[in-house]
Enzyme design. Structure first.
Site, PDB file in Angstrom:
ATOM      1  N   TYR A 145     -14.499   6.663  -8.983  1.00  0.00           N
ATOM      2  CA  TYR A 145     -15.700   7.151  -8.310  1.00  0.00           C
ATOM      3  C   TYR A 145     -15.959   6.377  -7.026  1.00  0.00           C
ATOM      4  O   TYR A 145     -15.328   5.356  -6.750  1.00  0.00           O
ATOM      5  CB  TYR A 145     -16.913   7.068  -9.242  1.00  0.00           C
ATOM      6  CG  TYR A 145     -17.518   5.686  -9.411  1.00  0.00           C
ATOM      7  CD1 TYR A 145     -16.905   4.723 -10.208  1.00  0.00           C
ATOM      8  CD2 TYR A 145     -18.703   5.334  -8.757  1.00  0.00           C
ATOM      9  CE1 TYR A 145     -17.468   3.465 -10.362  1.00  0.00           C
ATOM     10  CE2 TYR A 145     -19.274   4.080  -8.912  1.00  0.00           C
ATOM     11  CZ  TYR A 145     -18.651   3.144  -9.716  1.00  0.00           C
ATOM     12  OH  TYR A 145     -19.197   1.901  -9.856  1.00  0.00           O
ATOM     13  N   LYS A 159     -12.024   1.247  -8.774  1.00  0.00           N
ATOM     14  CA  LYS A 159     -13.400   1.694  -9.030  1.00  0.00           C
ATOM     15  C   LYS A 159     -13.366   2.819 -10.063  1.00  0.00           C
ATOM     16  O   LYS A 159     -13.489   4.007  -9.719  1.00  0.00           O
ATOM     17  CB  LYS A 159     -14.037   2.144  -7.705  1.00  0.00           C
ATOM     18  CG  LYS A 159     -15.551   2.093  -7.701  1.00  0.00           C
ATOM     19  CD  LYS A 159     -16.069   2.110  -6.282  1.00  0.00           C
ATOM     20  CE  LYS A 159     -17.555   2.371  -6.197  1.00  0.00           C
ATOM     21  NZ  LYS A 159     -18.403   1.442  -6.915  1.00  0.00           N
ATOM     22  N   GLU A 205     -18.960 -11.503  -9.764  1.00  0.00           N
ATOM     23  CA  GLU A 205     -19.777 -10.583  -8.961  1.00  0.00           C
ATOM     24  C   GLU A 205     -20.941 -10.081  -9.814  1.00  0.00           C
ATOM     25  O   GLU A 205     -21.052 -10.438 -10.985  1.00  0.00           O
ATOM     26  CB  GLU A 205     -18.922  -9.414  -8.452  1.00  0.00           C
ATOM     27  CG  GLU A 205     -18.286  -8.586  -9.571  1.00  0.00           C
ATOM     28  CD  GLU A 205     -17.392  -7.449  -9.069  1.00  0.00           C
ATOM     29  OE1 GLU A 205     -17.537  -7.009  -7.915  1.00  0.00           O
ATOM     30  OE2 GLU A 205     -16.564  -6.983  -9.877  1.00  0.00           O
ATOM     31  N   LEU A 236     -14.462  -5.938  -7.465  1.00  0.00           N
ATOM     32  CA  LEU A 236     -14.313  -4.742  -6.637  1.00  0.00           C
ATOM     33  C   LEU A 236     -14.283  -5.163  -5.161  1.00  0.00           C
ATOM     34  O   LEU A 236     -15.097  -5.992  -4.736  1.00  0.00           O
ATOM     35  CB  LEU A 236     -15.501  -3.802  -6.861  1.00  0.00           C
ATOM     36  CG  LEU A 236     -15.285  -2.455  -6.176  1.00  0.00           C
ATOM     37  CD1 LEU A 236     -14.390  -1.572  -7.042  1.00  0.00           C
ATOM     38  CD2 LEU A 236     -16.588  -1.758  -5.888  1.00  0.00           C
TER      39      LEU A 236
HETATM   40  N1  PMP Z   1     -18.907  -4.777  -7.365  1.00  0.00           N
HETATM   41  C1  PMP Z   1     -19.149  -3.818  -8.281  1.00  0.00           C
HETATM   42  C2  PMP Z   1     -18.778  -4.067  -9.699  1.00  0.00           C
HETATM   43  C3  PMP Z   1     -19.732  -2.592  -7.897  1.00  0.00           C
HETATM   44  O1  PMP Z   1     -19.958  -1.635  -8.804  1.00  0.00           O
HETATM   45  C4  PMP Z   1     -20.114  -2.403  -6.547  1.00  0.00           C
HETATM   46  C5  PMP Z   1     -20.801  -1.150  -6.103  1.00  0.00           C
HETATM   47  N2  PMP Z   1     -20.012  -0.048  -6.208  1.00  0.00           N
HETATM   48  C6  PMP Z   1     -19.853  -3.431  -5.620  1.00  0.00           C
HETATM   49  C7  PMP Z   1     -19.247  -4.604  -6.078  1.00  0.00           C
HETATM   50  C8  PMP Z   1     -20.227  -3.300  -4.183  1.00  0.00           C
HETATM   51  O2  PMP Z   1     -19.402  -2.380  -3.537  1.00  0.00           O
HETATM   52  P1  PMP Z   1     -19.893  -1.593  -2.256  1.00  0.00           P
HETATM   53  O3  PMP Z   1     -20.360  -2.609  -1.272  1.00  0.00           O
HETATM   54  O4  PMP Z   1     -18.665  -0.882  -1.795  1.00  0.00           O
HETATM   55  O5  PMP Z   1     -20.975  -0.682  -2.692  1.00  0.00           O
END
Ligand code: PMP
Length: 284
Positions: free
Chosen positions: A33, A146, A179, A203
């Site tokens: 996603y 993701k 994270e 991620l």
């Molecule tokens: N880490 C995780 C586990 C996430 O789900 C997200 C959000 N999708 C992020 C980091 C941040 O990613 P982004 O800045 O691309 O939204």
């Protein structure tokens, strides 16, 4: 316009959208996603989100879907919804087949999207800072993809809410700070920033990348390296980054104040720079 859904090429009101019960995304979490947000009607960092979506699909060996088709649907939804600040969810699952762990050949990827107004973070959290708990990282070994398998993230988020906090921070069994449940994490100590390097365990956040570039432009020193819970709790400032989170100060973790318990100057500065860039539609 109501909140909208897109299901394999068709756009409809969200409540009318359904998927087959044998979609592998539903039964096995076999899908990927993205979540893209708009500012003043313009999707922010769309190409980067589409790049990451393609990478996620490649990593799971999903059958490719033409990028142009996804992009057209995304832009149509942003336009049709008419929301100036919309959050668009894209999910691509491997396909539909009688339930079987083995992957049935020849399935057609199932593409769904939804669009709604972004649920903004309360202004008070940005001004005064948010709070977090630490939790053991029980996720699988490929958090860089993701995928829609978000049960550990969801349970950790709920645990933080039940504890009266705003989010949870994943810490590995060896004590490495990873994270947030839907965000990346930065610490600031002695004016220098540190964030977890890009490995299989986090991620590769788009906002993380934007913030790293903003730091470079602002002559702020950032190190992408591992750090533990002591460095986290002993930091002057801590913040989370994400598409919805934007850049969120964390002023209390596990009942311990971070720095002086107030939002720090580097966090404030980077938040302003991020908002400026988002409102301008991207990097200058
Ligand atoms: N880490 C995780 C586990 C996430 O789900 C997200 C959000 N999708 C992020 C980091 C941040 O990613 P982004 O800045 O691309 O939204």
């Amino acid at each position: 316009m109501p909140d909208l859904a897109y299901v394999n090429g068709e756009i409809m009101p969200i409540e009318k959208a359904v998927v087959p019960i044998e979609d592998r995304g539903y039964q096995f979490g076999d899908g990927v996603y993205e979540f893209v947000a708009s500012y003043e009607g313009r999707p922010f960092m769309l190409e980067e989100h589409l790049d990451r979506l393609e990478r996620s699909m490649r990593e799971l060996a999903l059958d490719p879907v033409p990028r142009a088709d996804i992009k057209k649907a995304v832009l149509d939804l942003f336009t049709l919804s008419g929301y100036p600040r919309a959050g668009l969810y894209i999910q691509i699952a491997r396909g539909v087949a009688p339930r079987n762990h083995a992957i049935t050949p020849g399935m057609t990827p199932q593409i769904i999207m939804t669009i709604r107004p972004v649920q903004e973070m309360p202004a008070e959290k940005r001004e005064k800072g948010a709070t977090a708990i630490t939790v053991k990282d029980t996720r699988w070994g490929r958090c860089d993809i993701k995928t829609v398998q978000l049960l550990s993230n969801s349970l950790a988020k709920q645990k933080s809410l039940d504890a009266g906090c705003d989010d949870a921070i994943f810490v590995s069994g060896q004590g490495i700070v990873r994270e947030g449940t839907s965000s990346n994490l930065f610490i600031v100590s002695g004016g220098r920033l540190t964030t977890h390097p890009l490995t299989d365990n986090i991620l590769p956040g788009i906002t993380r990348m934007v913030v790293l570039n903003l730091c470079k432009a602002a002559d702020l020193v950032v190190e992408e390296s591992f750090f533990g819970i002591e460095a986290l709790l002993g930091a002057d400032e801590v913040f989370l980054t994400g598409t919805v989170t934007e850049l969120l100060p964390i002023v209390r973790i596990d009942d311990k104040s971070i720095g002086n318990g107030e939002v720090g100057p580097i966090t404030r500065r980077l938040y302003d720079l991020l908002r400026e860039q988002a409102m301008a539609g991207g990097p200058a």
